[in-house]
Scaffold this motif. Structure first.
Motif, PDB file in Angstrom:
ATOM      1  N   GLU A  33      94.584  28.106  64.248  1.00 19.43           N
ATOM      2  CA  GLU A  33      94.850  26.895  64.038  1.00 19.43           C
ATOM      3  C   GLU A  33      93.670  26.264  64.430  1.00 19.43           C
ATOM      4  O   GLU A  33      92.940  26.370  65.637  1.00 19.43           O
ATOM      5  CB  GLU A  33      95.932  25.820  64.735  1.00 19.43           C
ATOM      6  CG  GLU A  33      96.863  27.502  64.688  1.00 19.43           C
ATOM      7  CD  GLU A  33      98.447  26.649  65.636  1.00 19.43           C
ATOM      8  OE1 GLU A  33      99.397  27.375  65.057  1.00 19.43           O
ATOM      9  OE2 GLU A  33      98.369  26.911  66.733  1.00 19.43           O
ATOM     10  N   ASP A  87      94.264  37.640  52.939  1.00 19.84           N
ATOM     11  CA  ASP A  87      93.373  38.450  54.072  1.00 19.84           C
ATOM     12  C   ASP A  87      92.535  39.082  52.965  1.00 19.84           C
ATOM     13  O   ASP A  87      91.843  40.790  53.633  1.00 19.84           O
ATOM     14  CB  ASP A  87      94.719  39.258  54.821  1.00 19.84           C
ATOM     15  CG  ASP A  87      95.393  37.691  55.758  1.00 19.84           C
ATOM     16  OD1 ASP A  87      94.684  37.105  55.788  1.00 19.84           O
ATOM     17  OD2 ASP A  87      96.218  38.485  56.062  1.00 19.84           O
ATOM     18  N   THR A  98      88.577  23.020  57.390  1.00 24.77           N
ATOM     19  CA  THR A  98      89.156  22.840  58.194  1.00 24.77           C
ATOM     20  C   THR A  98      89.181  20.965  57.996  1.00 24.77           C
ATOM     21  O   THR A  98      88.239  20.581  57.181  1.00 24.77           O
ATOM     22  CB  THR A  98      89.299  22.221  59.634  1.00 24.77           C
ATOM     23  OG1 THR A  98      87.796  21.634  60.561  1.00 24.77           O
ATOM     24  CG2 THR A  98      89.757  23.761  60.326  1.00 24.77           C
ATOM     25  N   ALA A 127      88.317  29.932  55.357  1.00 26.54           N
ATOM     26  CA  ALA A 127      89.087  28.893  55.374  1.00 26.54           C
ATOM     27  C   ALA A 127      88.407  27.978  56.265  1.00 26.54           C
ATOM     28  O   ALA A 127      86.957  28.210  56.781  1.00 26.54           O
ATOM     29  CB  ALA A 127      90.390  29.415  56.622  1.00 26.54           C
ATOM     30  N   GLN A 157      93.714  28.291  54.553  1.00 28.71           N
ATOM     31  CA  GLN A 157      93.992  29.990  54.345  1.00 28.71           C
ATOM     32  C   GLN A 157      93.020  29.967  53.145  1.00 28.71           C
ATOM     33  O   GLN A 157      92.603  29.907  52.269  1.00 28.71           O
ATOM     34  CB  GLN A 157      95.483  29.898  54.284  1.00 28.71           C
ATOM     35  CG  GLN A 157      95.874  31.187  54.201  1.00 28.71           C
ATOM     36  CD  GLN A 157      97.528  31.472  54.306  1.00 28.71           C
ATOM     37  OE1 GLN A 157      98.696  30.534  54.549  1.00 28.71           O
ATOM     38  NE2 GLN A 157      97.989  32.355  53.402  1.00 28.71           N
ATOM     39  N   VAL A 178      89.166  24.547  52.108  1.00 30.86           N
ATOM     40  CA  VAL A 178      88.368  26.426  52.201  1.00 30.86           C
ATOM     41  C   VAL A 178      86.844  25.159  51.804  1.00 30.86           C
ATOM     42  O   VAL A 178      87.079  24.527  51.145  1.00 30.86           O
ATOM     43  CB  VAL A 178      89.170  26.880  50.942  1.00 30.86           C
ATOM     44  CG1 VAL A 178      90.444  27.663  51.395  1.00 30.86           C
ATOM     45  CG2 VAL A 178      88.673  26.819  49.472  1.00 30.86           C
ATOM     46  N   ASP A 192      97.866  32.959  47.488  1.00 27.49           N
ATOM     47  CA  ASP A 192      97.645  32.793  49.228  1.00 27.49           C
ATOM     48  C   ASP A 192      96.674  31.250  49.691  1.00 27.49           C
ATOM     49  O   ASP A 192      96.836  31.550  50.753  1.00 27.49           O
ATOM     50  CB  ASP A 192      97.144  33.584  49.985  1.00 27.49           C
ATOM     51  CG  ASP A 192      98.776  34.989  49.530  1.00 27.49           C
ATOM     52  OD1 ASP A 192      99.882  34.653  49.485  1.00 27.49           O
ATOM     53  OD2 ASP A 192      98.635  35.840  50.074  1.00 27.49           O
ATOM     54  N   LYS A 252      96.784  39.111  64.688  1.00 27.13           N
ATOM     55  CA  LYS A 252      98.299  39.244  64.003  1.00 27.13           C
ATOM     56  C   LYS A 252      99.252  39.702  64.870  1.00 27.13           C
ATOM     57  O   LYS A 252     100.588  39.411  65.605  1.00 27.13           O
ATOM     58  CB  LYS A 252      98.064  40.162  62.662  1.00 27.13           C
ATOM     59  CG  LYS A 252      99.679  39.922  61.610  1.00 27.13           C
ATOM     60  CD  LYS A 252      99.054  40.523  60.661  1.00 27.13           C
ATOM     61  CE  LYS A 252     100.963  41.050  59.866  1.00 27.13           C
ATOM     62  NZ  LYS A 252     101.001  41.215  58.899  1.00 27.13           N
ATOM     63  N   LYS A 312      94.792  27.770  50.143  1.00 24.94           N
ATOM     64  CA  LYS A 312      95.571  26.929  50.756  1.00 24.94           C
ATOM     65  C   LYS A 312      94.170  26.346  51.246  1.00 24.94           C
ATOM     66  O   LYS A 312      93.592  26.194  51.799  1.00 24.94           O
ATOM     67  CB  LYS A 312      96.566  26.878  51.349  1.00 24.94           C
ATOM     68  CG  LYS A 312      96.927  25.407  52.351  1.00 24.94           C
ATOM     69  CD  LYS A 312      97.457  25.724  53.508  1.00 24.94           C
ATOM     70  CE  LYS A 312      98.469  24.240  53.969  1.00 24.94           C
ATOM     71  NZ  LYS A 312      99.179  24.833  55.054  1.00 24.94           N
ATOM     72  N   LYS A 337      97.789  32.105  67.087  1.00 27.91           N
ATOM     73  CA  LYS A 337      97.187  31.654  65.313  1.00 27.91           C
ATOM     74  C   LYS A 337      95.951  31.326  64.603  1.00 27.91           C
ATOM     75  O   LYS A 337      95.850  30.529  66.193  1.00 27.91           O
ATOM     76  CB  LYS A 337      98.650  30.324  65.229  1.00 27.91           C
ATOM     77  CG  LYS A 337     100.020  31.360  65.063  1.00 27.91           C
ATOM     78  CD  LYS A 337     100.707  29.714  64.643  1.00 27.91           C
ATOM     79  CE  LYS A 337     102.041  30.599  64.823  1.00 27.91           C
ATOM     80  NZ  LYS A 337     103.320  29.856  64.315  1.00 27.91           N
ATOM     81  N   GLN A 350      93.760  20.409  59.502  1.00 24.58           N
ATOM     82  CA  GLN A 350      94.207  20.429  58.887  1.00 24.58           C
ATOM     83  C   GLN A 350      93.737  22.009  58.774  1.00 24.58           C
ATOM     84  O   GLN A 350      92.479  21.872  58.239  1.00 24.58           O
ATOM     85  CB  GLN A 350      95.265  20.406  57.683  1.00 24.58           C
ATOM     86  CG  GLN A 350      96.281  19.757  57.584  1.00 24.58           C
ATOM     87  CD  GLN A 350      96.932  19.173  56.475  1.00 24.58           C
ATOM     88  OE1 GLN A 350      96.525  20.137  55.269  1.00 24.58           O
ATOM     89  NE2 GLN A 350      97.259  18.147  56.105  1.00 24.58           N
TER      90      GLN A 350
END
Length: 785
Positions: free
Chosen positions: A427, A404, A283, A281, A401, A54, A49, A420, A51, A425, A398
Motif C-alpha cells: 500500500e 501477478d 501511485t 503499479a 494494481q 500504473v 486485474d 502474500k 487497475k 499489503k 492510491q
C-alpha cells in the motif's frame, strides 16, 4: 484521414475530449505519444486485474557494477493516453506508441554525457586563456547569454504567452479554463493546434543565432520519429488515423511530405541499446514527478474528482454545482475528522457563494482557486487552509494494481509470494504492524522484513523494538514505493529469491568493507535477518579488521551492535557461541589498551571517551560475564591511579567507581580533595568537578564530606578564576534535575543562615564587662580635657 488531437498529459478535460473525439471519429488506427519499445506489451492491458494508476517501466538490462538507465511512463485513469488505450482494446482497433524509442534515447543520452565530460576537460585547459578575453567580446557574450535565457524562459512555458494575451497571470489556470473544462471534440483541437503553431513560429523567431542544445536536438529526433510512424501507418492502409500527442507537437505532425527527406537523414544511424519494458503499479503521489511524459500533476485528488463527474456526463453538460457540492463536502468531512467545525449550513453557504462567483466570472465549472477562496471564507472562518488536510485531499494517495501473472523475474515472484504468505499489503499510505518474536510466524515475518530492508528496498522501516517490554517486540512501518519494482529488477543479479539475493548482496558488502563499525552493524543485521550462513564470513572479516585497528574508540563502537545482537539470541533462536567468543576477545583487547590510551587524550577527546566508558560498562553488564566484569573493575582501578589523565576523564572514572561501589565514601573524598586542592590548576579542578558531578547531584546532597570539600574549593577561588570557571560550573549544575537543584539551593541557604546565627550570638555579660573597662579607661581622659 489524419486526426491530430493535441492534449495535456494527465488532463481530465483532455481525456474527456479524447473520448468524445474517438466516439465521433471511430478510427481504425490510434497512435499515441509514448515509447514504441513497449508496443509488445500493450495487449496485456486487456487483463481484468489491471487497475490504474500504473506505469510503463523501461530500463536497460541489469548489469553488475552498472546502474541501469530507467524511465517511467505513468498513466492515471484520467490520462488521455490511458483512455485511448482502453478504447482501442475494447473496440479492437490497432494501437501503437509513436515517440522516439528508448533504445535510441538512452544511447543518445549516454553519448552526450561522454561528450560533456570531454568538453569539460577541454574547458579546464583553456580557462586561463578565456580570462584574457577583450572587454568588447565579454559584453557580446553577456548579450548572447541574456538572449538565450529569454528564449529558454519562453520555451519552458510557451503557454504563458497565450495566457497573458487572454488576461491570465497563470498559464495553468488559463489552460484549465480554455481546454480542460470544455467538452471539445473537434473544433477546439484544431484551434489548439493553430495557437501552438503560432507560438512555435514566435519561439523560432526569438531563438538566438546558431543556438543548439541537447533538448532541442532530442525534440527534433522525437518529432521526426513520430512523423515516420504516422507515414508507416498510412502505408499499411489505415484510412482513419487518430494521433494523440502533447499539444506542443501537434502542429508539426500534419505535414508529412515536406519533412520526409529531412526526417530520413536525421534518423539515419541513431545509436541504440537493448531496453526491457514492463508494467508496474504506480501511485497518485508519484504522478507529480516529471518522468516520461509526467506533467508534474500537483492536484491528483482534484483531477480524480473532476474525472468522476466527467465520466457521468461524457455526452452531456457537466453539473458544475454538483462538482462544488461534492468537493466541499469532502473538505468539510476532512475538517471534522481533524477536530475542526464544519456544519451543513456552512456547506450550503459555501455552495451559494461559489455559484455566485462563477456567474460573475462567466464560467460554469469551478477550479481549485475558486474553491480555495470559498473554503477559506466560509468553512475555515477566513483562516488559511490547514496544510495536512489540504495535502491529503489533493494527493488522494492510491496504489494501482498489475496482475501477478505479468511478473516475470523470479525475485519479483518470490517477493510477492512472501508478501502474500505473511499477509502483508503493498500500500502507498504508511501502515504500522507489530510483531511478537516469541511467535514463530511473527519471527519469520520479522526475518523477511529485515532481509528486505537489508537489500535496500524502500518499503519496510523498523519503527521500534519495544525495549521497555523486552526484546521480543517489533514495530514496522510499511509504505510501498513504485520505484521499488525497478530496484527489485536490479537486485535480481544477486539471486532468484529475496533470501538468496540478500545473502549474496550482503557477503559482497562484507568482502569490500574496511570499516570495523560497519562490519559490526552488518553482523547484527545478519542475525536479525536469519542469514546465519553469512555469519562466519563477517566474523572473520571483523577479526581481520580489529587486528589492524587498535583504537579503543573503534573497538567500542564495534562492541555495541554485537552485544545488542547477543541480546536477541533468546527470542531469535540462533547459536551465539562464535559471536560470544568474538565479543569476549574484543572486550579483553579493549580493556587492556585503556590505561595507555586514556593518558593520551586531550580535553575534547576525553569528554567524548568518558561517555564511551559509561557505555562500555553498560554493555558488559548486559553480557553478564563474571570474568569480563572482574577485568573491567581491575581496569577501572588502574585508571584511578593515573595522575597524567585529563581532569574530566579522571573525575568520570571516580564517579563510575563510586557508582559500582569499588571505592567507599572516604576514598572518594580523598580523590575529590586531591583534585580540588590548591596544588591543582583551576582548569583541571573545574574539569574534574564536571566529570565527577555531571548528573550526580545526589552525591552532594547526601554525602556531607563531599559537600564540604566542594564548598571549600568554590569559596577559595579568586574572583577572576570564579568568573572564568562559571560556565563549567553552570553546565554541571544544568545536568541536575529541578528537584535536585532545589535541594542544593536549600542546602546552601541553610548553611548561610547557620553562619549568620553563629556570628550574631552575643554573650551580654562578657560584653558588659568589656564596655565597663572601656568606659573606666576613657573617664580620666575626659576629666583632663
Amino acid at each position: 484521414m489524419l486526426h491530430i488531437l493535441g492534449i495535456r498529459h494527465h488532463g481530465p478535460g483532455s481525456a474527456r475530449s479524447v473520448c468524445n473525439a474517438l466516439a465521433s471519429i471511430q478510427p481504425d488506427c490510434i497512435l499515441i505519444e509514448g515509447p514504441p519499445d513497449a508496443n509488445p506489451i500493450i495487449a496485456q492491458l486487456q487483463h481484468a486485474d489491471f487497475k490504474p494508476p500504473v506505469a510503463l517501466l523501461l530500463n536497460t538490462p541489469v548489469q553488475k557494477e552498472v546502474r541501469s538507465q530507467a524511465v517511467f511512463y505513468p498513466f492515471a485513469e484520467f490520462s488521455p493516453e490511458w483512455q485511448a488505450l482502453q478504447y482501442a482494446l475494447r473496440q479492437q482497433v490497432a494501437v501503437e506508441f509513436m515517440d522516439l524509442p528508448l533504445q535510441h534515447r538512452f544511447a543518445l543520452e549516454k553519448q552526450w554525457a561522454e561528450q560533456r565530460l570531454q568538453q569539460a576537460s577541454a574547458d579546464e585547459q583553456t580557462f586561463a586563456d578565456d580570462a584574457e578575453i577583450e572587454p568588447e567580446l565579454q559584453v557580446a557574450d553577456e548579450v548572447e547569454q541574456n538572449m538565450e535565457q529569454y528564449y529558454l524562459s519562453i520555451r519552458r512555458d510557451p503557454i504563458q504567452l497565450l495566457a497573458e494575451q487572454a488576461g491570465y497571470q497563470d498559464s495553468e489556470r488559463f489552460w484549465e479554463h480554455l481546454v480542460e473544462q470544455q467538452p471539445h471534440a473537434g473544433q477546439m483541437f484544431a484551434a489548439i493546434t493553430d495557437a501552438i503553431a503560432a507560438l512555435r513560429d514566435y519561439l523560432l523567431s526569438q531563438q538566438p543565432e546558431n543556438y543548439s542544445s541537447e533538448d532541442q536536438l532530442l525534440e527534433q529526433y522525437r518529432e521526426a520519429y513520430m512523423r515516420k510512424v504516422i507515414k508507416q501507418a498510412e502505408k499499411q492502409g489505415y484510412q482513419n488515423i487518430v494521433v494523440i500527442c502533447g499539444a506542443w507537437h501537434a502542429p508539426v505532425l500534419a505535414d508529412l511530405k515536406a519533412q520526409n527527406k529531412a526526417d530520413t537523414v536525421l534518423l539515419k544511424g541513431l545509436p541504440k541499446m537493448k531496453v526491457d519494458a514492463a508494467w508496474i503499479a504506480w501511485t497518485h503521489g508519484r504522478l507529480s514527478r516529471d518522468s516520461g511524459y509526467g506533467a508534474g500533476v500537483q492536484a491528483v485528488g482534484w483531477y480524480t474528482h473532476l474525472w468522476k463527474h466527467y465520466q457521468q456526463a461524457l455526452d452531456e453538460n457537466v453539473d458544475g454545482e454538483k462538482i462544488s457540492i461534492d468537493w466541499l463536502s469532502k473538505f468539510a468531512h476532512a475538517l471534522r475528522q481533524a477536530g475542526h467545525d464544519a456544519s451543513s449550513a456552512q456547506i450550503i453557504d459555501a455552495v451559494q457563494l461559489i455559484q455566485s462567483l462563477l456567474q460573475l466570472r462567466g464560467r460554469r465549472i469551478p477550479d481549485l482557486e475558486d474553491l480555495f477562496e470559498v473554503i477559506r471564507s466560509v468553512l475555515n472562518h477566513g483562516l488559511d487552509i490547514p496544510q495536512p488536510i489540504l495535502a491529503k485531499l489533493l494527493e488522494d494517495e492510491q496504489l494501482g494494481q498489475v496482475p501477478d501473472e505479468l511478473v516475470e523475474l523470479p525475485i519479483q515472484k518470490d517477493f510477492l509470494q512472501q508478501v502474500k504468505h505473511f499477509r502483508l499489503k503493498l500500500e502507498a499510505p504508511h501502515r504500522d504492524i507489530s510483531l511478537d518474536l516469541r511467535e514463530a510466524f511473527d519471527l519469520a515475518k520479522s526475518q523477511f522484513l529485515h532481509c528486505v530492508k537489508l537489500l535496500g528496498l524502500a518499503w519496510a522501516e523498523l519503527a521500534g523494538t519495544g525495549s521497555k517490554q523486552g526484546n521480543f517486540k517489533e514495530t514496522w512501518q510499511l509504505s510501498w514505493q513504485p520505484e521499488s519494482s525497478l530496484y527489485l529488477n536490479e537486485m535480481s543479479l544477486w539471486g532468484n529469491s529475496i533470501q538468496l539475493a540478500t545473502q549474496s548482496y550482503l557477503e559482497n558488502q562484507i568482502r569490500q568493507c574496511e570499516d570495523v563499525a560497519q562490519i559490526a552493524q552488518l553482523i547484527e543485521n545478519i542475525l536479525l535477518s536469519g542469514l546465519d550462513q553469512s555469519l562466519n564470513l563477517a566474523l572473520d572479516k571483523l577479526n581481520e579488521l580489529t587486528t589492524q585497528h587498535q583504537d579503543p574508540s573503534i573497538i567500542l563502537a564495534t562492541l555495541k551492535p554485537l552485544i545488542t545482537a547477543i541480546r536477541y539470541g533468546s527470542v531469535r533462536q540462533f547459536s551465539m557461541q562464535h559471536l560470544h567468543q568474538v565479543v569476549e576477545h574484543l572486550a579483553i583487547r579493549l580493556m587492556l589498551s585503556l590505561p595507555s590510551y586514556c593518558v593520551q587524550l586531550n580535553a575534547e577527546m576525553a569528554q567524548q571517551f568518558a561517555q564511551q566508558l559509561q557505555n562500555l560498562y553498560e554493555l558488559l553488564e548486559q553480557l553478564q560475564k563474571d570474568a569480563l566484569l572482574q577485568l573491567w573493575q581491575e581496569t577501572l582501578q588502574q585508571l584511578l591511579q593515573l595522575e597524567q589523565m585529563q581532569g574530566y576523564l579522571h573525575g568520570c572514572c571516580v564517579r563510575l567507581a563510586r557508582e559500582q561501589q569499588l571505592i567507599d565514601v572516604e576514598q572518594t573524598q580523598g580523590f575529590l580533595s586531591r583534585a580540588l586542592s590548591i596544588g591543582q590548576t583551576a582548569d583541571y579542578s573545574a574539569a574534574w568537578f564536571e566529570g565527577f558531578l555531571t548528573h550526580q547531584a545526589l552525591l552532594l546532597i547526601h554525602e556531607q564530606s563531599l559537600w564540604g570539600t566542594v564548598s571549600q574549593w568554590v569559596n577559595q577561588l579568586q574572583e577572576q578564576q570564579f568568573i572564568e570557571l562559571l560556565p563549567i560550573l553552570a553546565r554541571t549544575a544544568s545536568s541536575f534535575s529541578p528537584a535536585e537543584a532545589q535541594q542544593l539551593i536549600q542546602k546552601v541557604t541553610q548553611k548561610s543562615t547557620a553562619v549568620k546565627q553563629e556570628v550574631g550570638t552575643l554573650d551580654i555579660a562578657r560584653a558588659q564587662t568589656v564596655l565597663d573597662e572601656i568606659f573606666a579607661y576613657l573617664q580620666p581622659v575626659a576629666v583632663e580635657v
